[in-house]
Scaffold this active site. Structure first.
Site, mmCIF file in Angstrom:
data_model
loop_
_atom_site.group_PDB
_atom_site.id
_atom_site.type_symbol
_atom_site.label_atom_id
_atom_site.label_comp_id
_atom_site.label_asym_id
_atom_site.label_seq_id
_atom_site.Cartn_x
_atom_site.Cartn_y
_atom_site.Cartn_z
ATOM 1 C CE LYS A 13 -1.883 -1.086 3.989
ATOM 2 N NZ LYS A 13 -1.194 -2.361 4.272
ATOM 3 N NE ARG A 88 -4.492 -1.031 10.256
ATOM 4 C CZ ARG A 88 -3.468 -0.565 9.561
ATOM 5 N NH1 ARG A 88 -3.598 0.502 8.824
ATOM 6 N NH2 ARG A 88 -2.332 -1.191 9.598
ATOM 7 N NE ARG A 127 7.834 -1.873 6.341
ATOM 8 C CZ ARG A 127 6.516 -1.974 6.421
ATOM 9 N NH1 ARG A 127 5.756 -1.525 5.447
ATOM 10 N NH2 ARG A 127 5.961 -2.529 7.459
ATOM 11 N NE ARG A 160 6.109 0.325 10.049
ATOM 12 C CZ ARG A 160 5.000 0.098 9.353
ATOM 13 N NH1 ARG A 160 4.905 0.547 8.109
ATOM 14 N NH2 ARG A 160 4.002 -0.562 9.875
ATOM 15 N NE ARG A 171 2.159 -4.488 11.206
ATOM 16 C CZ ARG A 171 3.369 -4.262 10.681
ATOM 17 N NH1 ARG A 171 4.450 -4.473 11.405
ATOM 18 N NH2 ARG A 171 3.489 -3.827 9.449
HETATM 19 P P1 AP5 Z 1 4.895 -1.582 1.962
HETATM 20 O O1 AP5 Z 1 4.472 -0.869 0.735
HETATM 21 O O2 AP5 Z 1 5.677 -0.824 2.970
HETATM 22 O O3 AP5 Z 1 3.638 -2.315 2.632
HETATM 23 P P2 AP5 Z 1 2.299 -1.744 3.268
HETATM 24 O O4 AP5 Z 1 1.160 -2.379 2.577
HETATM 25 O O5 AP5 Z 1 2.343 -0.257 3.312
HETATM 26 O O6 AP5 Z 1 2.425 -2.401 4.705
HETATM 27 P P3 AP5 Z 1 2.470 -1.783 6.161
HETATM 28 O O7 AP5 Z 1 3.289 -2.698 6.997
HETATM 29 O O8 AP5 Z 1 2.861 -0.328 6.145
HETATM 30 O O9 AP5 Z 1 1.013 -1.909 6.541
HETATM 31 P P4 AP5 Z 1 0.406 -1.908 7.920
HETATM 32 O O10 AP5 Z 1 -0.986 -1.815 7.536
HETATM 33 O O11 AP5 Z 1 0.766 -3.041 8.803
HETATM 34 O O12 AP5 Z 1 1.127 -0.643 8.657
HETATM 35 P P5 AP5 Z 1 0.605 0.840 8.917
HETATM 36 O O13 AP5 Z 1 1.765 1.717 8.879
HETATM 37 O O14 AP5 Z 1 -0.557 1.133 8.071
HETATM 38 O O15 AP5 Z 1 5.738 -2.879 1.496
HETATM 39 C C1 AP5 Z 1 6.316 -3.744 2.457
HETATM 40 C C2 AP5 Z 1 7.687 -4.217 1.970
HETATM 41 O O16 AP5 Z 1 7.517 -5.045 0.816
HETATM 42 C C3 AP5 Z 1 8.624 -3.078 1.557
HETATM 43 O O17 AP5 Z 1 9.928 -3.405 1.950
HETATM 44 C C4 AP5 Z 1 8.500 -3.044 0.025
HETATM 45 O O18 AP5 Z 1 9.707 -2.598 -0.577
HETATM 46 C C5 AP5 Z 1 8.217 -4.500 -0.302
HETATM 47 N N1 AP5 Z 1 7.313 -4.648 -1.458
HETATM 48 C C6 AP5 Z 1 6.214 -3.885 -1.745
HETATM 49 N N2 AP5 Z 1 5.623 -4.313 -2.884
HETATM 50 C C7 AP5 Z 1 6.353 -5.377 -3.309
HETATM 51 C C8 AP5 Z 1 6.264 -6.250 -4.444
HETATM 52 N N3 AP5 Z 1 5.274 -6.119 -5.358
HETATM 53 N N4 AP5 Z 1 7.189 -7.237 -4.564
HETATM 54 C C9 AP5 Z 1 8.183 -7.385 -3.642
HETATM 55 N N5 AP5 Z 1 8.337 -6.593 -2.564
HETATM 56 C C10 AP5 Z 1 7.438 -5.601 -2.394
HETATM 57 O O19 AP5 Z 1 0.088 0.693 10.426
HETATM 58 C C11 AP5 Z 1 0.987 0.479 11.494
HETATM 59 C C12 AP5 Z 1 0.229 0.453 12.817
HETATM 60 O O20 AP5 Z 1 -0.387 1.725 13.044
HETATM 61 C C13 AP5 Z 1 -0.933 -0.557 12.909
HETATM 62 O O21 AP5 Z 1 -0.474 -1.846 13.299
HETATM 63 C C14 AP5 Z 1 -1.822 0.104 13.966
HETATM 64 O O22 AP5 Z 1 -1.314 -0.106 15.276
HETATM 65 C C15 AP5 Z 1 -1.681 1.582 13.640
HETATM 66 N N6 AP5 Z 1 -2.687 2.055 12.660
HETATM 67 C C16 AP5 Z 1 -2.455 2.563 11.425
HETATM 68 N N7 AP5 Z 1 -3.600 2.902 10.805
HETATM 69 C C17 AP5 Z 1 -4.598 2.582 11.684
HETATM 70 C C18 AP5 Z 1 -6.025 2.669 11.610
HETATM 71 N N8 AP5 Z 1 -6.647 3.154 10.496
HETATM 72 N N9 AP5 Z 1 -6.748 2.230 12.673
HETATM 73 C C19 AP5 Z 1 -6.140 1.763 13.795
HETATM 74 N N10 AP5 Z 1 -4.791 1.642 13.923
HETATM 75 C C20 AP5 Z 1 -4.027 2.049 12.868
HETATM 76 MG MG MG Z 2 2.517 1.178 4.854
#
Ligand code: AP5
Ligand code: MG
Ligand code: ZN
Length: 213
Positions: A13, A88, A127, A160, A171
């Protein structure tokens, strides 16, 4: 153009939202990035969010709905925005609906970036993110030219705090229990587009551009 990027942790994402934001000139609104900034700055929101984020659980709906409500009212969102990591829970999706209706806005596309659970653990533990400009890397799939140094700005790459194997598994469990139902919420309202996030990053990007137009 108002977009929602859905998908499990590690689906891509953030990677894709940054590129789409650049190409279409609309901001990426990542609640995860905003919460991490709040934790780092030690704001009241950050203090409340810290423990949930470290364990891989969800921060309360009230906090993230408040953050997004403020953010979409800012000037740079006037031509659209990409929601990354929000909504979410079904409660967040309902609150978003209300907020958008009040402002005379709507979501144009909900795009589900899918990926197999087995791939996500290695994606996330591999990552790295630039601590200075936020560019994302992966030690195998998108390695920087010089180890731990950002290609774009020369900043140092960081891991991270919630990217441990144990937290990733939590997660994923939270994703299946609380976030997957949001897809049904949007399916019930109309169309969801699905993009296979297991493909090469550039192929995923092209598929997204084809949907967005
Ligand atoms: P990346 O693009 O970074 O993945 P992502 O989908 O953004 O995954 P996240 O880990 O950021 O999602 P998340 O939902 O757990 O975390 P968030 O920050 O939202 O890609 C991942 C890796 O793969 C990278 O190294 C990339 O290079 C590689 N990659 C990407 N595409 C690829 C491909 N096609 N092929 C190969 N490699 C690839 O949330 C973190 C925390 O915040 C949550 O756990 C929660 O505690 C809180 N939080 C955030 N939003 C909310 C909400 N709305 N409600 C409640 N709590 C929330
Ligand atoms: Mg992300
Ligand atoms: Zn950088």
């Amino acid at each position: 153009m108002n977009l929602i990027f859905m998908g499990p942790p590690g689906a891509g994402k953030g990677t894709q939202a940054r590129r789409i934001a650049e190409k279409y000139g609309i901001p990426q609104l990542s609640t995860g990035d905003m919460l991490r900034a709040a934790v780092k700055a030690g704001t009241p929101v950050g203090l409340q969010a810290k423990a949930a984020m470290e364990s891989g659980g969800l921060v309360t709906d009230a906090i993230v709905v408040g953050i997004i409500g403020d953010r979409i009212g800012e000037a740079d969102c006037a031509n659209g925005f990409i929601l990354d990591g929000f909504p979410r829970t079904v409660g967040q999706a309902e609150a978003l609906d209300t907020m958008l209706t009040e402002r005379g806005l709507k979501i144009d596309q909900v795009i589900d970036i899918t990926a197999a659970d087995e791939a996500l653990v290695s994606r996330i533990t591999g990552r790295r993110t630039c601590g200075k400009c936020g560019e994302g890397y992966h030690i195998e799939h998108k390695a920087p030219a010089v180890e731990n140094v950002c290609d774009k700005c020369g900043g140092a790459l960081v891991t991270r705090a919630d990217d441990t194997e144990e937290t990733v598994r939590n997660r994923l469990t939270v994703y299946h229990a609380q976030t997957a139902p949001v897809l049904n919420f949007y399916r019930g309202k109309g169309e969801i587009k699905v993009v296979d996030g297991m493909q090469d990053m550039n192929v995923v990007f092209d598929a997204l551009c084809a949907i967005i137009g």
